[in-house]
Design an enzyme around this catalytic site. Structure first.
Site, PDB file in Angstrom:
ATOM      1  N   ALA A   1       0.870  -1.171   0.000  1.00  0.00           N
ATOM      2  CA  ALA A   1       0.000   0.000   0.000  1.00  0.00           C
ATOM      3  C   ALA A   1       0.910   1.226   0.000  1.00  0.00           C
ATOM      4  O   ALA A   1       2.088   1.137   0.364  1.00  0.00           O
ATOM      5  CB  ALA A   1      -0.893  -0.024   1.222  1.00  0.00           C
TER       6      ALA A   1
ATOM      7  N   GLU B   1      -0.891  -8.999  -0.496  1.00  0.00           N
ATOM      8  CA  GLU B   1      -2.308  -9.214  -0.158  1.00  0.00           C
ATOM      9  C   GLU B   1      -3.179  -9.150  -1.408  1.00  0.00           C
ATOM     10  O   GLU B   1      -4.111  -9.935  -1.577  1.00  0.00           O
ATOM     11  CB  GLU B   1      -2.754  -8.175   0.876  1.00  0.00           C
TER      12      GLU B   1
ATOM     13  N   GLU C   1       4.785  -5.196   7.139  1.00  0.00           N
ATOM     14  CA  GLU C   1       4.099  -4.105   7.841  1.00  0.00           C
ATOM     15  C   GLU C   1       4.650  -3.879   9.233  1.00  0.00           C
ATOM     16  O   GLU C   1       4.728  -2.751   9.717  1.00  0.00           O
ATOM     17  CB  GLU C   1       2.587  -4.381   7.904  1.00  0.00           C
TER      18      GLU C   1
ATOM     19  N   GLY D   1       0.699  -4.895   1.093  1.00  0.00           N
ATOM     20  CA  GLY D   1      -0.564  -4.857   0.355  1.00  0.00           C
ATOM     21  C   GLY D   1      -0.435  -5.465  -1.033  1.00  0.00           C
ATOM     22  O   GLY D   1      -1.415  -5.962  -1.593  1.00  0.00           O
TER      23      GLY D   1
HETATM   24  N1  DAK Z   1       4.684   3.258  -0.663  1.00  0.00           N
HETATM   25  C1  DAK Z   1       5.062   4.439  -1.202  1.00  0.00           C
HETATM   26  N2  DAK Z   1       6.185   4.590  -1.930  1.00  0.00           N
HETATM   27  C2  DAK Z   1       6.972   3.502  -2.091  1.00  0.00           C
HETATM   28  C3  DAK Z   1       6.652   2.251  -1.521  1.00  0.00           C
HETATM   29  C4  DAK Z   1       5.427   2.141  -0.771  1.00  0.00           C
HETATM   30  N3  DAK Z   1       4.988   0.995  -0.248  1.00  0.00           N
HETATM   31  N4  DAK Z   1       7.624   1.369  -1.842  1.00  0.00           N
HETATM   32  C5  DAK Z   1       8.520   2.059  -2.569  1.00  0.00           C
HETATM   33  N5  DAK Z   1       8.144   3.344  -2.726  1.00  0.00           N
HETATM   34  C6  DAK Z   1       8.814   4.414  -3.452  1.00  0.00           C
HETATM   35  C7  DAK Z   1      10.055   4.880  -2.695  1.00  0.00           C
HETATM   36  O1  DAK Z   1       9.688   5.795  -1.697  1.00  0.00           O
HETATM   37  C8  DAK Z   1      10.852   5.496  -3.812  1.00  0.00           C
HETATM   38  O2  DAK Z   1      10.303   6.753  -4.124  1.00  0.00           O
HETATM   39  P1  DAK Z   1      11.275   8.065  -4.276  1.00  0.00           P
HETATM   40  O3  DAK Z   1      12.022   8.153  -3.009  1.00  0.00           O
HETATM   41  O4  DAK Z   1      12.148   7.717  -5.457  1.00  0.00           O
HETATM   42  O5  DAK Z   1      10.309   9.185  -4.529  1.00  0.00           O
HETATM   43  C9  DAK Z   1      10.554   4.578  -4.993  1.00  0.00           C
HETATM   44  O6  DAK Z   1       9.326   3.901  -4.666  1.00  0.00           O
HETATM   45  C10 DAK Z   1      11.622   3.532  -5.200  1.00  0.00           C
HETATM   46  O7  DAK Z   1      11.818   2.853  -3.971  1.00  0.00           O
HETATM   47  P2  DAK Z   1      13.273   2.664  -3.313  1.00  0.00           P
HETATM   48  O8  DAK Z   1      14.182   3.780  -3.665  1.00  0.00           O
HETATM   49  O9  DAK Z   1      13.054   2.390  -1.868  1.00  0.00           O
HETATM   50  O10 DAK Z   1      13.743   1.349  -4.085  1.00  0.00           O
HETATM   51  P3  DAK Z   1      14.790   0.256  -3.579  1.00  0.00           P
HETATM   52  O11 DAK Z   1      15.022  -0.635  -4.756  1.00  0.00           O
HETATM   53  O12 DAK Z   1      15.944   0.878  -2.884  1.00  0.00           O
HETATM   54  O13 DAK Z   1      13.982  -0.581  -2.454  1.00  0.00           O
HETATM   55  C11 DAK Z   1      12.044  -1.745  -1.571  1.00  0.00           C
HETATM   56  C12 DAK Z   1      12.888  -1.354  -2.824  1.00  0.00           C
HETATM   57  C13 DAK Z   1      10.786  -2.464  -2.059  1.00  0.00           C
HETATM   58  C14 DAK Z   1      12.881  -2.729  -0.709  1.00  0.00           C
HETATM   59  C15 DAK Z   1      11.712  -0.499  -0.741  1.00  0.00           C
HETATM   60  O14 DAK Z   1      11.146   0.486  -1.615  1.00  0.00           O
HETATM   61  C16 DAK Z   1      10.746  -0.744   0.359  1.00  0.00           C
HETATM   62  O15 DAK Z   1      11.094  -1.293   1.412  1.00  0.00           O
HETATM   63  N6  DAK Z   1       9.478  -0.329   0.159  1.00  0.00           N
HETATM   64  C17 DAK Z   1       8.439  -0.430   1.175  1.00  0.00           C
HETATM   65  C18 DAK Z   1       8.001  -1.850   1.325  1.00  0.00           C
HETATM   66  C19 DAK Z   1       6.974  -1.957   2.402  1.00  0.00           C
HETATM   67  O16 DAK Z   1       7.219  -1.718   3.599  1.00  0.00           O
HETATM   68  N7  DAK Z   1       5.770  -2.335   1.992  1.00  0.00           N
HETATM   69  C20 DAK Z   1       4.678  -2.542   2.887  1.00  0.00           C
HETATM   70  C21 DAK Z   1       3.864  -1.287   2.860  1.00  0.00           C
HETATM   71  S1  DAK Z   1       2.703  -1.303   4.157  1.00  0.00           S
HETATM   72  C22 DAK Z   1      -4.170  -1.335   6.371  1.00  0.00           C
HETATM   73  C23 DAK Z   1      -4.332  -2.035   5.187  1.00  0.00           C
HETATM   74  C24 DAK Z   1      -3.272  -2.376   4.401  1.00  0.00           C
HETATM   75  C25 DAK Z   1      -2.032  -2.033   4.811  1.00  0.00           C
HETATM   76  C26 DAK Z   1      -1.856  -1.356   6.005  1.00  0.00           C
HETATM   77  C27 DAK Z   1      -2.912  -0.994   6.774  1.00  0.00           C
HETATM   78  N8  DAK Z   1      -5.295  -0.923   7.176  1.00  0.00           N
HETATM   79  C28 DAK Z   1      -6.626  -1.375   6.788  1.00  0.00           C
HETATM   80  C29 DAK Z   1      -5.132  -0.069   8.297  1.00  0.00           C
HETATM   81  C30 DAK Z   1      -0.936  -2.353   3.992  1.00  0.00           C
HETATM   82  C31 DAK Z   1       0.236  -1.870   4.324  1.00  0.00           C
HETATM   83  C32 DAK Z   1       1.370  -2.023   3.471  1.00  0.00           C
HETATM   84  O17 DAK Z   1       1.342  -2.576   2.384  1.00  0.00           O
END
Ligand code: DAK
Length: 258
Positions: free
Chosen positions: A65, A112, A132, A109
């Site tokens: 997400a 998911e 998460e 997400g």
């Molecule tokens: N959201 C927003 N932007 C994202 C992103 C994300 N999930 N993942 C990557 N990006 C963006 C980065 O910020 C970066 O943007 P700029 O800085 O260039 O503007 C660009 O994509 C490229 O990412 P990186 O520079 O970080 O790329 P790397 O190759 O170095 O790293 C990575 C890739 C996938 C390891 C890293 O980007 C990363 O760790 N991303 C986040 C992964 C993550 O934590 N995903 C889980 C998200 S939480 C809920 C329902 C659903 C959810 C929560 C609550 N409720 C009902 C309350 C779901 C939550 C999630 O999915």
């Protein structure tokens, strides 16, 4: 229809939707999810489309997400706008088979969303996780539920509690992924599978899907009863007559989706 966050194509009986936010690794913002609802609605209403393939880029199916969009949300914001439920669950309600073709990151997400599809085929480059907990929250779009049903409690607990990323081989071994292909062949293979399904009777494929999904939601006895009712109902279709007669006549069946 023109979309900002998706690419959409109809190729014969297959509807292909490609998540397309390359600058954010296909992070699933609300606008993207609203567009996805519109596309699934369109595919559902188009009788020519029999199977849907949902995919991303080589680098990411979706990295979760959109964290930047979620970061400042309060409880009351999330509750009032029915965050997640409002649009994400449309994919699970699609009556036509939906295949997730996953390469690269499939996180949070993103994982998911892939699990909301009927099955996942993965490139050997795919990486899955529920990270998460590492950003101070927990899976919120079915991660604790669907992952547990797919891979069992022990593996799901370990993945959700540590946020560890697993590769395609481990995901296949665990039962999260149906098949793994070399990255360069992912879409060709996904489309071959979709085409194979599309050549069968559409209504029968829908019945199969409905019945398998029942296995998640009810007892064995109720699930078997449901399966038996649909099995009996299949004998009311023209496609059942055609399929069985074609076998007897030693010819290829020509299903009419009736
Ligand atoms: N959201 C927003 N932007 C994202 C992103 C994300 N999930 N993942 C990557 N990006 C963006 C980065 O910020 C970066 O943007 P700029 O800085 O260039 O503007 C660009 O994509 C490229 O990412 P990186 O520079 O970080 O790329 P790397 O190759 O170095 O790293 C990575 C890739 C996938 C390891 C890293 O980007 C990363 O760790 N991303 C986040 C992964 C993550 O934590 N995903 C889980 C998200 S939480 C809920 C329902 C659903 C959810 C929560 C609550 N409720 C009902 C309350 C779901 C939550 C999630 O999915």
């Amino acid at each position: 229809m023109a979309f900002e966050n998706l690419l959409v194509e109809k190729r014969g009986a297959i509807g292909i939707v490609t998540l397309n936010r390359p600058n954010a690794l296909n992070a699933l913002c609300q606008a993207l999810m609203d567009e996805l609802v519109a596309v699934i609605d369109d595919f559902e209403n188009d009788a020519a489309i029999k199977v849907v393939v949902l995919t991303g880029s080589e680098k990411a199916f979706a990295a979760g997400a959109d964290i930047k969009e979620m970061a400042a949300k309060s409880f009351i914001d999330a509750y009032k706008e029915d965050f997640i439920t409002r649009n994400w669950e449309r994919v699970t309600k699609c009556r036509k088979p939906v295949i997730a073709a996953v390469a690269g990151y499939c996180l949070g997400g993103g994982c998911e969303l892939a699990m909301m599809c009927d099955f996942i085929v993965a490139a050997d480059t795919a990486k899955f996780s529920q990270p998460e907990i590492t950003i101070g929250t927990m899976p919120g779009a079915g991660g604790t539920q669907r992952l547990t049903r797919l891979v069992g409690k022990s593996k799901a607990m370990e993945l959700c509690l540590t946020g560890r990323m697993i590769d395609a081989a481990e995901a296949e071994k665990a039962g999260l992924v149906a098949r793994v292909f070399p990255a360069a062949e992912l879409m060709v293979e996904a489309l071959k599978i979709a085409q194979k399904i599309a050549e069968f009777s559409g209504p029968i494929a829908m019945m199969v899907k409905e019945s398998v999904n029942r296995a998640y939601e009810t007892t064995l006895a109720e699930g078997l009863r449901f399966e038996r009712r649909l099995f009996h109902a299949s004998f009311a279709t023209e496609d059942q007559k055609e399929g069985m007669n074609a076998f007897t006549d030693k010819r290829k069946a020509g299903f009419k989706d009736r």
